[in-house]
Design a protein around this motif. Structure first.
Motif, PDB file in Angstrom:
ATOM      1  N   GLY A  50       6.510  10.994   4.039  1.00  0.00           N
ATOM      2  CA  GLY A  50       6.383   9.946   3.032  1.00  0.00           C
ATOM      3  C   GLY A  50       7.100  10.294   1.746  1.00  0.00           C
ATOM      4  O   GLY A  50       7.503   9.414   0.984  1.00  0.00           O
ATOM      5  N   CYS A  51       7.286  11.600   1.489  1.00  0.00           N
ATOM      6  CA  CYS A  51       7.953  12.033   0.263  1.00  0.00           C
ATOM      7  C   CYS A  51       9.457  12.183   0.433  1.00  0.00           C
ATOM      8  O   CYS A  51      10.144  12.617  -0.495  1.00  0.00           O
ATOM      9  CB  CYS A  51       7.347  13.348  -0.226  1.00  0.00           C
TER      10      CYS A  51
ATOM     11  N   ASP B  78       4.324  15.954   5.668  1.00  0.00           N
ATOM     12  CA  ASP B  78       3.568  15.803   4.422  1.00  0.00           C
ATOM     13  C   ASP B  78       3.429  14.329   4.036  1.00  0.00           C
ATOM     14  O   ASP B  78       4.312  13.507   4.298  1.00  0.00           O
ATOM     15  CB  ASP B  78       4.256  16.553   3.286  1.00  0.00           C
ATOM     16  N   PHE B  79       2.307  13.999   3.420  1.00  0.00           N
ATOM     17  CA  PHE B  79       2.034  12.650   2.925  1.00  0.00           C
ATOM     18  C   PHE B  79       2.203  12.609   1.407  1.00  0.00           C
ATOM     19  O   PHE B  79       2.110  13.629   0.722  1.00  0.00           O
ATOM     20  CB  PHE B  79       0.589  12.245   3.247  1.00  0.00           C
ATOM     21  N   MET B  80       2.427  11.401   0.907  1.00  0.00           N
ATOM     22  CA  MET B  80       2.334  11.173  -0.529  1.00  0.00           C
ATOM     23  C   MET B  80       0.866  11.066  -0.909  1.00  0.00           C
ATOM     24  O   MET B  80       0.071  10.465  -0.189  1.00  0.00           O
ATOM     25  CB  MET B  80       3.062   9.886  -0.908  1.00  0.00           C
ATOM     26  N   ASP B  81       0.526  11.632  -2.039  1.00  0.00           N
ATOM     27  CA  ASP B  81      -0.808  11.485  -2.591  1.00  0.00           C
ATOM     28  C   ASP B  81      -0.760  10.379  -3.646  1.00  0.00           C
ATOM     29  O   ASP B  81       0.300   9.795  -3.900  1.00  0.00           O
ATOM     30  CB  ASP B  81      -1.270  12.808  -3.211  1.00  0.00           C
ATOM     31  N   SER B  82      -1.894  10.073  -4.236  1.00  0.00           N
ATOM     32  CA  SER B  82      -1.956   9.055  -5.274  1.00  0.00           C
ATOM     33  C   SER B  82      -2.582   9.649  -6.527  1.00  0.00           C
ATOM     34  O   SER B  82      -3.455  10.520  -6.429  1.00  0.00           O
ATOM     35  CB  SER B  82      -2.799   7.866  -4.798  1.00  0.00           C
TER      36      SER B  82
ATOM     37  N   PHE C 112       0.680  15.818  -0.631  1.00  0.00           N
ATOM     38  CA  PHE C 112      -0.292  16.751  -0.054  1.00  0.00           C
ATOM     39  C   PHE C 112       0.075  17.033   1.399  1.00  0.00           C
ATOM     40  O   PHE C 112       0.696  16.214   2.077  1.00  0.00           O
ATOM     41  CB  PHE C 112      -1.726  16.217  -0.171  1.00  0.00           C
ATOM     42  N   PRO C 113      -0.305  18.238   1.900  1.00  0.00           N
ATOM     43  CA  PRO C 113       0.065  18.624   3.270  1.00  0.00           C
ATOM     44  C   PRO C 113      -0.628  17.737   4.303  1.00  0.00           C
ATOM     45  O   PRO C 113      -1.786  17.351   4.144  1.00  0.00           O
ATOM     46  CB  PRO C 113      -0.445  20.071   3.372  1.00  0.00           C
ATOM     47  N   HIS C 114       0.097  17.398   5.364  1.00  0.00           N
ATOM     48  CA  HIS C 114      -0.436  16.582   6.459  1.00  0.00           C
ATOM     49  C   HIS C 114       0.432  16.830   7.681  1.00  0.00           C
ATOM     50  O   HIS C 114       1.634  17.033   7.569  1.00  0.00           O
ATOM     51  CB  HIS C 114      -0.432  15.102   6.066  1.00  0.00           C
TER      52      HIS C 114
ATOM     53  N   ARG D 153       0.844  -1.200   0.000  1.00  0.00           N
ATOM     54  CA  ARG D 153       0.000   0.000   0.000  1.00  0.00           C
ATOM     55  C   ARG D 153       0.883   1.255   0.000  1.00  0.00           C
ATOM     56  O   ARG D 153       1.847   1.351   0.761  1.00  0.00           O
ATOM     57  CB  ARG D 153      -0.895  -0.044   1.231  1.00  0.00           C
ATOM     58  N   LEU D 154       0.554   2.216  -0.866  1.00  0.00           N
ATOM     59  CA  LEU D 154       1.331   3.450  -0.977  1.00  0.00           C
ATOM     60  C   LEU D 154       0.598   4.442  -1.858  1.00  0.00           C
ATOM     61  O   LEU D 154      -0.373   4.088  -2.523  1.00  0.00           O
ATOM     62  CB  LEU D 154       2.703   3.163  -1.580  1.00  0.00           C
TER      63      LEU D 154
END
Length: 307
Positions: A254-255, A137-141, A131-133, A74-75
């Motif tokens: 994540g990035c 920051d998180f990776m988006d899909s 995307f900001p988190h 999952r990613l």
């Protein structure tokens, strides 16, 4: 530890031009192993969903009755190019899934075949958005979570392990891997004793587990907090799902590149392979059927949380 296969998987994926065809071509060397690729376009780009199936001696593909294990990497994406050059931390789930498939394929080729079918799925996107988190920051899909579940959750599975990088939080302060409670049809059950045993055997250390809230197992996009997408397969699955997190002692975006540790990824892959062996031998249960039936009779179905 499945270090060799992990390093091979990292080398395959750490490329700006990698796609599902590259993975499929690599698995062409294994006769009897199935590999399918589906390219899906979304509003934020495209990705290649990869499904690899390792047939079991008495699995459903051979008209047998051995339970099928699903392993999902999952990613959001394996890369965030052009803003971040290289393999990102979020890629660990995909690397672990591919490494799991490589090890099982090597075993199959040598004649070490288990009874159960194993279905490994993930997706390959070297240029996913972010995307900001908070706290990082998180990776988006490039595609929606519903599409990810459609291509990654195989309803023929009797149990699923969802592997995901889970470093962007302050909940798990441990470098290595961590195990979630079992989630089944909207209900959070207790952590599987059998999976604890397998994790401890593979790591040589006491198993680390992490908590889930009811919010974590609801669908993305509803405005509620989620630790990450590790339990999103449970939204679509009708079988028990367990999250296997690849973790760090500090918060890591994540990035971020340079944050993937082959030894930790290899541990996650080892747990998946050993779980497949144990399920095949009838020595691994993801949940207690009796406890789930009692819970359901007392409190009713929780499946509305899946929608």
């Amino acid at each position: 530890m499945i270090l060799k296969q992990t390093l091979v998987a990292m080398e395959l994926l750490d490329c700006p031009h990698v796609n599902g065809a590259v993975i499929k071509d690599h698995f062409e060397q294994y006769q009897g192993i199935y590999c399918e690729v589906n390219t899906v376009h979304g509003e934020k780009g495209k990705t290649d969903f990869v499904q690899i199936i390792i047939p079991g001696l008495s699995g459903k593909l051979n008209r047998g009755s051995s339970p099928t294990l699903g392993v999902i990497g999952r990613l959001g994406g394996i890369g965030a190019r052009p803003s971040h050059v290289g393999l990102v931390s979020d890629a660990d789930g995909a690397v672990a899934a591919i490494a799991t498939a490589l090890k099982l394929a090597d075993m199959y080729k040598r004649g070490d075949r288990i009874q159960s079918d194993v279905i490994i799925t993930t997706h390959i996107c070297p240029d996913a958005p972010t995307f900001p988190h908070k706290p990082v920051d998180f990776m988006d899909s490039p595609v929606s979570m519903a599409e990810m579940n459609h291509y990654e959750v195989d309803q023929s599975c009797d149990a699923i392990i969802s592997i995901d990088t889970t470093k962007g939080n302050r909940i798990i302060n441990h470098k290595g891997i961590a195990l979630s409670p079992t989630v089944l049809k909207g209900a959070i059950l207790h952590v599987s004793d059998d999976l604890i045993r397998i994790v401890e055997t593979c790591t040589g250390h006491p198993a680390v587990t992490f908590p889930l809230s009811m919010l974590d197992i609801t669908p993305y996009g509803n405005g509620l907090y989620h630790i990450n997408s590790i339990l999103q397969p449970a939204v679509a699955a009708q079988c028990p799902v367990v999250g296997l997190a690849i973790t760090s002692a500090v918060t890591v975006p994540g990035c971020a590149t340079g944050a993937s540790h082959a030894s930790d990824i290899a541990l996650a892959a080892s747990v998946c392979v050993e779980t497949a062996k144990q399920m095949s031998a009838g020595n691994c249960k993801f949940f207690c059927t009796e406890q789930f039936e009692i819970f359901s009779s007392l409190y009713g179905s929780m499946q509305h949380l899946q929608g």
